[in-house]
Design a protein around this motif. Structure first.
Motif: not given
Lengths: 399, 399
Positions: A371-388
């Protein structure tokens, strides 16, 4: 084959960490170093600068042989719980010793301090509670109680106002509480105080100082191994920015304002009117910095507020956090050939299941890491086009 | 001084709406038109293209004298509840009549249909339930039950498969259920079917067609009054884009994934395994369109799913939605001089409190409207540097 355990965040892995790994191996004679590393969210309640996979690569390049994940439940907990989760895992994976950096630098005062507090537990706790009632923060209350206990003979004991000494104390306490035979050792932190800015005349700076330098766009090449430097550069090229609360602010603000004050109290530490303050200040603030400045009061430390915010951000409730008594798995994030060999040799002695690949969310503690990884990843999507990389099916890094 | 009431969304206000306002006034002889307008979220479960203040300006420029807000609780409800909320407000503000656009165009078949269904309520409902059990959607089930009821004499009744006829039926039903003396009248919709694309050879297109044209960057000047056109242009210059689910997708995705399946069931209509489907498809989808295509099944209509998503997005729970029996206030969004005069004259007869300026959130229904406005505003912040007006202390628009 002997292993020395380390409790780390590597946010990011720097020259001080490199020194620490080498010294821990040298002084204990261990053939390998095992690092239990926090995942995407850290003990100060912050999202990691770069994700756990990237930090695992840094660790392996820096001399660590096995990286295992400290579950979210522990990585974002108070020092005592944080230490208990970490030491339990190092014990479970059969490390014969663990080494921690400290301001103190020698182990005897730590053992003395633990002995002193352990035999005066009731008096110590009462004294902390009494101080808390005067309205001071927990760390301050603890400091006052400790001063009272060590009065007249402070030299035999550690200075408990130093952040790494505090953690060290909790590691020793944790090893004792789980009745582990794991041997503690400590290494003097060199070159930089915990909160100091990076000093350009040196090669060692604290992670805090390095993060500050990075956020100001300064070059940090002199403070980190070339491997870390390269990985940080690659991250920046790929994602355009490092992760921070400021980057997550639009989502955090939305998460807070999506709840009624009452609903907010399902999250750990949201109490005593903080639920109203959260909503009031989230509405009025345009940046995370502004929000935190408004929210901060004498009663709560910055890190306690941040840990509370990490839970609100990830949506992980108090009930979910409190459902566990002990780590239930060892999640492998990365290993060298030596690390792999260590696992083959010790496999039959390791009591917890080793998880290389997450296939399902059946383990509830592991589900929170995902869950924490998914939420961190969604935060990334706000500024990065590349997913983690997500947890599901991402195998350990091997070098 | 007589008023005719209209139930509207004005998303956006177009030539068809202009025609409707003029005809409603002309045919009833009313001196003013009162529009009860949905706020930021609409009956199809969508965020409005532009905010309620901008749509209020369009309405006032287009001949409406008073704009009042249909509370979120009703604006995002099924047709029956939607109609009950709206007609109750028009009745409370002392409209002597209300006019609605319909495919039918004459009022007698509406009254016949209501009479028929009302006197065969049990049979009708049983027949709907029976159809639902075969796995068809609610609208389909309703259609089948209605066909059974009107068999052999369909010409005396309205065609209940037409979206505006359905709404009209519910308005009449609502007026009856609250024992209002408000008189219904209907105006034939001209020039465009509900779901039709905008036809470039005409001056009237449906709001759906106009939104589609706008989303494709086409010019829509021929379909809307110059005042609407100007307001849409100003919005676009100020905010860079119109609001849509696609724009809100990063926040909606985050909101869904922040919950466990069980937690999601606190929102209306999240049941029968939809909680798992929501999480599964949110994880896998990069766009709202992709998400909805994956989520859509025979069992649920697109609009029902969207209404459910509106509640998840705003964080408004089933319990919060179900806490009310009737509108508790009349929120003024805008008025002309004539509208103001009407209020002064009728003030003493209006039974609900008139709210011009929201000073606090004490009324719980109003608090939900404010919540929806805040959430809409946070979505705006993802793509616009300019904030929208918040409910708190924004006075009605006056022209």
């Amino acid at each position: 084959m002997q292993a020395v355990g380390l409790v780390v965040e590597y946010n990011p892995f720097h020259n001080g960490h490199f020194h620490h790994v080498q010294e821990a191996k040298r002084q204990t004679g261990a053939e390998i170093a095992v690092a239990v590393m926090s995942g995407q969210f850290l003990q100060r309640g912050e999202p990691a600068l770069v994700d756990k996979w990237t930090r695992t690569k840094m660790a392996l390049a820096g001399g660590v042989d096995l990286v295992i994940e400290l579950p979210y439940v522990y990585s974002t907990a108070l020092a005592g719980e944080f230490a208990r989760g970490a030491i339990t895992l190092l014990d479970a994976i059969k490390c014969s010793s663990f080494g921690f950096g400290s301001e103190q630098g020698t182990i005897t005062p730590f053992l003395n301090t633990f002995e002193l507090i352990n035999s005066n537990r009731q008096q110590y706790n009462d004294s902390i509670q009494a101080a808390m009632k005067t309205g001071v923060s927990y760390p301050k209350a603890l400091h006052q109680a400790y001063e009272k206990l060590t009065i007249g003979q402070p030299d035999q004991y550690i200075d408990l106002s130093q952040p790494n000494n505090i953690l060290g104390f909790h590691y020793i306490e944790a090893a004792h509480s789980i009745k582990s035979t794991i041997q503690p050792m400590t290494i003097q932190r060199i070159g930089a105080g915990y909160h100091e800015d990076a000093d350009r005349t040196k090669h060692i700076a604290s992670a805090t100082g390095i993060r500050k330098a990075l956020s100001e766009g300064q070059d940090i090449a002199q403070f980190v191994p070339p491997s870390s430097y390269k990985l940080l550069e690659e991250w920046l090229t790929k994602h355009g920015a490092f992760m921070s609360w400021e980057r997550l602010w639009p989502l955090l603000k939305y998460a807070i304002l999506r709840h009624t004050p009452k609903q907010l109290t399902i999250f750990a530490d949201v109490q005593e009117g903080l639920e109203n303050a959260l909503i009031k200040h989230a509405k009025a603030s345009s940046t995370y910095q502004e929000f935190m400045t408004n929210l901060k009061s004498k009663r709560y430390t910055w890190t306690r507020l941040q840990r509370m915010l990490a839970h609100i951000y990830t949506g992980i409730t108090k009930e979910q956090l409190q459902a566990f008594t002990s780590p239930s798995y060892i999640r492998l994030l990365g290993m060298t050939t030596e690390g792999q060999r260590y696992l083959s040799v010790n496999k039959k002695n390791i009591e917890l299941p080793l998880i290389s690949r997450v296939a399902s969310t059946k383990d509830e503690m592991l589900a929170l890491d995902m869950q924490a990884t998914t939420m961190y990843g969604l935060g990334m999507e706000l500024f990065s086009k590349q997913k983690i990389d997500e947890d599901l099916k991402t195998p350990p890094i091997r070098i």
